[in-house]
Scaffold this active site. Structure first.
Site, short mmCIF file in Angstrom:
data_model
loop_
_atom_site.label_atom_id
_atom_site.label_comp_id
_atom_site.label_asym_id
_atom_site.label_seq_id
_atom_site.Cartn_x
_atom_site.Cartn_y
_atom_site.Cartn_z
N ASP A 1 3.53 -6.16 3.32
CA ASP A 1 3.26 -5.08 4.29
C ASP A 1 4.31 -5.16 5.38
O ASP A 1 5.28 -5.92 5.27
CB ASP A 1 1.83 -5.22 4.84
CG ASP A 1 1.23 -3.86 5.21
OD1 ASP A 1 1.98 -2.96 5.67
OD2 ASP A 1 0.01 -3.69 5.06
N HIS B 1 0.81 -1.22 0.00
CA HIS B 1 0.00 0.00 0.00
C HIS B 1 0.84 1.27 0.00
O HIS B 1 1.89 1.37 0.63
CB HIS B 1 -1.06 -0.02 1.10
CG HIS B 1 -0.58 0.08 2.50
ND1 HIS B 1 -0.41 1.29 3.12
CD2 HIS B 1 -0.28 -0.86 3.43
CE1 HIS B 1 -0.01 1.07 4.37
NE2 HIS B 1 0.08 -0.21 4.58
N HIS C 1 3.03 3.04 13.01
CA HIS C 1 2.13 4.20 13.05
C HIS C 1 2.71 5.33 13.90
O HIS C 1 2.00 5.97 14.68
CB HIS C 1 0.71 3.81 13.48
CG HIS C 1 -0.03 3.10 12.39
ND1 HIS C 1 -1.39 2.90 12.40
CD2 HIS C 1 0.41 2.55 11.24
CE1 HIS C 1 -1.74 2.26 11.29
NE2 HIS C 1 -0.66 2.02 10.59
N GLU D 1 -5.28 1.66 1.76
CA GLU D 1 -5.31 0.46 2.61
C GLU D 1 -5.63 0.81 4.05
O GLU D 1 -6.35 0.09 4.74
CB GLU D 1 -3.95 -0.27 2.53
CG GLU D 1 -3.92 -1.61 3.25
CD GLU D 1 -3.52 -1.56 4.72
OE1 GLU D 1 -3.70 -2.57 5.42
OE2 GLU D 1 -3.03 -0.52 5.18
N GLU D 2 -5.07 1.92 4.53
CA GLU D 2 -5.22 2.26 5.95
C GLU D 2 -6.65 2.59 6.34
O GLU D 2 -6.99 2.57 7.52
CB GLU D 2 -4.31 3.45 6.31
CG GLU D 2 -2.81 3.17 6.17
CD GLU D 2 -2.24 2.29 7.27
OE1 GLU D 2 -3.00 1.81 8.12
OE2 GLU D 2 -1.01 2.08 7.26
N ASP E 1 5.67 2.20 6.72
CA ASP E 1 4.44 1.42 6.54
C ASP E 1 3.61 2.16 5.50
O ASP E 1 2.93 3.13 5.84
CB ASP E 1 3.72 1.31 7.88
CG ASP E 1 2.33 0.68 7.78
OD1 ASP E 1 2.00 0.16 6.70
OD2 ASP E 1 1.60 0.72 8.77
#
Ligand SMILES: [Zn+2]
Length: 352
Positions: A232, A67, A316, A209-210, A177
């Site tokens: 990922d 992603h 994150h 994606e998130e 990420d």
């Protein structure tokens, strides 16, 4: 471009979910030399195709998805003093925000900082309470009248960070990420220039994606691959982390094991990693979801899918940290996997 430089280029550019176009253009530029066709579709996905050596109409396809989007913020209110109120886009952890530099992705890009009431001015009982999004504001130094032509409710905000090199091949930045996964797409196609492969390869940097898995859902439906693999990041090791739920940095890509991953795909990935002596590990994932793998596999009548993850610390946050060697090994494993795809393997997918 060297892998470290590629990761810096990919993480420097903004790609908050729903605002991936700038990042998609960077992907196109970097993946084009190793592809036969590249385009950005109307959902914001960057799609590269590298054709295999097979002949004829009934072409077999593998889809690799990583992603492109990153977590961020969105403006919810412009207050009279010119301060912006914000909410989260994707799983943004509010505790990382105070003191953070941001870029407001308005009609022009504005610099800002995330502020909150200093501890000295907090009421009794206020200090020690977990910080909430409503306690925070973005300060651009501009008055409301100056802002309203540039920023509106719904404008997205990027959380900024600095690309930092640590010891032992560790690098750290916002949006590793999953730009690390996107770097794997580029690196895998680059390696496939040197390795013969039968099947066509679609390498897709997916949008959103998130927040919803949108890009994987729409591209899997459109391309209808025979096999799909999501790339990922996964939880790396670190102080206080539950040992059984982490994949240590430096021990190679983690091959996902779980009921929804096709057993023949996971087995082939593991066998090839062992055969080619690629340092790797496995991670168990008893419930589907959380990555593009699930979005890919529930497309149409179902697509056999797998997941390969790069261990990453501080997920994150603005200091998402990984090891370059793990990214390289991931690309090496996938390029070997692709070069070994044939009609026999396709038949095997039907025999559990
Ligand atoms: Zn991710």
């Amino acid at each position: 471009m060297e892998l470290k430089e590629l990761l810096k280029t990919l993480t420097d550019v903004s790609g908050v979910s729903g605002h991936e176009y700038e990042a998609a253009q960077v992907v196109v530029k970097n993946i084009e030399p190793f592809s036969d066709e590249v385009n950005i579709d109307k959902m914001g996905n960057a799609i590269a195709l590298k054709r295999g050596d097979q002949i004829g109409e009934d072409r077999k396809k593998i889809l690799l998805a990583a992603h492109l989007d990153e977590i961020g913020l969105m403006v919810t209110k412009i207050e009279d003093g010119g301060f912006l109120r914000i909410t989260s886009v994707g799983g943004t952890d509010v505790t990382i925000l105070p003191g953070q530099a941001v870029t407001i992705l308005g009609k022009e890009q504005l610099k800002g900082v995330v502020g909150a009431k200093p501890p000295h001015l907090q009421e009794p009982g206020e200090s020690g309470k977990p910080i909430q999004m409503d306690d925070l504001y973005v300060d651009t130094g501009r008055k409301k009248e100056e802002l309203i032509d540039i920023v509106e409710i719904g404008t997205l905000v990027r959380i900024e960070s600095e690309f930092t090199e640590l010891n032992s091949g560790c690098i750290s930045a916002m949006a590793m990420d999953d730009r690390a996964g996107v770097a794997v797409l580029v690196e895998t196609l680059r390696r496939l220039k040197e390795r013969k492969h039968e099947w066509d390869v679609y390498a897709i940097a997916t949008a959103q994606e998130e927040v919803s898995g949108l890009g994987a859902i729409t591209t899997a439906f459109h391309i209808q691959p025979d096999v799909a693999i999501a790339i990922d990041v996964t939880f790396g090791d670190g102080p206080g982390m539950p040992e059984r739920r982490v994949s240590p940095l430096g021990k190679g890509p983690a091959i996902g094991l779980g009921p929804n991953f096709h057993p023949k795909i996971t087995q082939k990935l593991r066998d090839l990693a062992s055969e080619y002596e690629i340092t790797h590990q496995v991670e168990f994932d008893p419930y589907p979801g959380g990555t593009d793998a699930y979005s890919l596999q529930v497309s149409r009548e179902g697509i056999p899918a797998g997941l390969v993850s790069i261990p990453l610390r501080n997920m994150h946050s603005t200091v998402e940290t990984l090891k370059l060697d793990d990214v390289k090994r991931c690309a090496e494993l996938l390029s070997i996997f692709i070069s070994r795809l044939d009609s026999k393997f396709q038949e095997e997918l039907k025999c559990f």
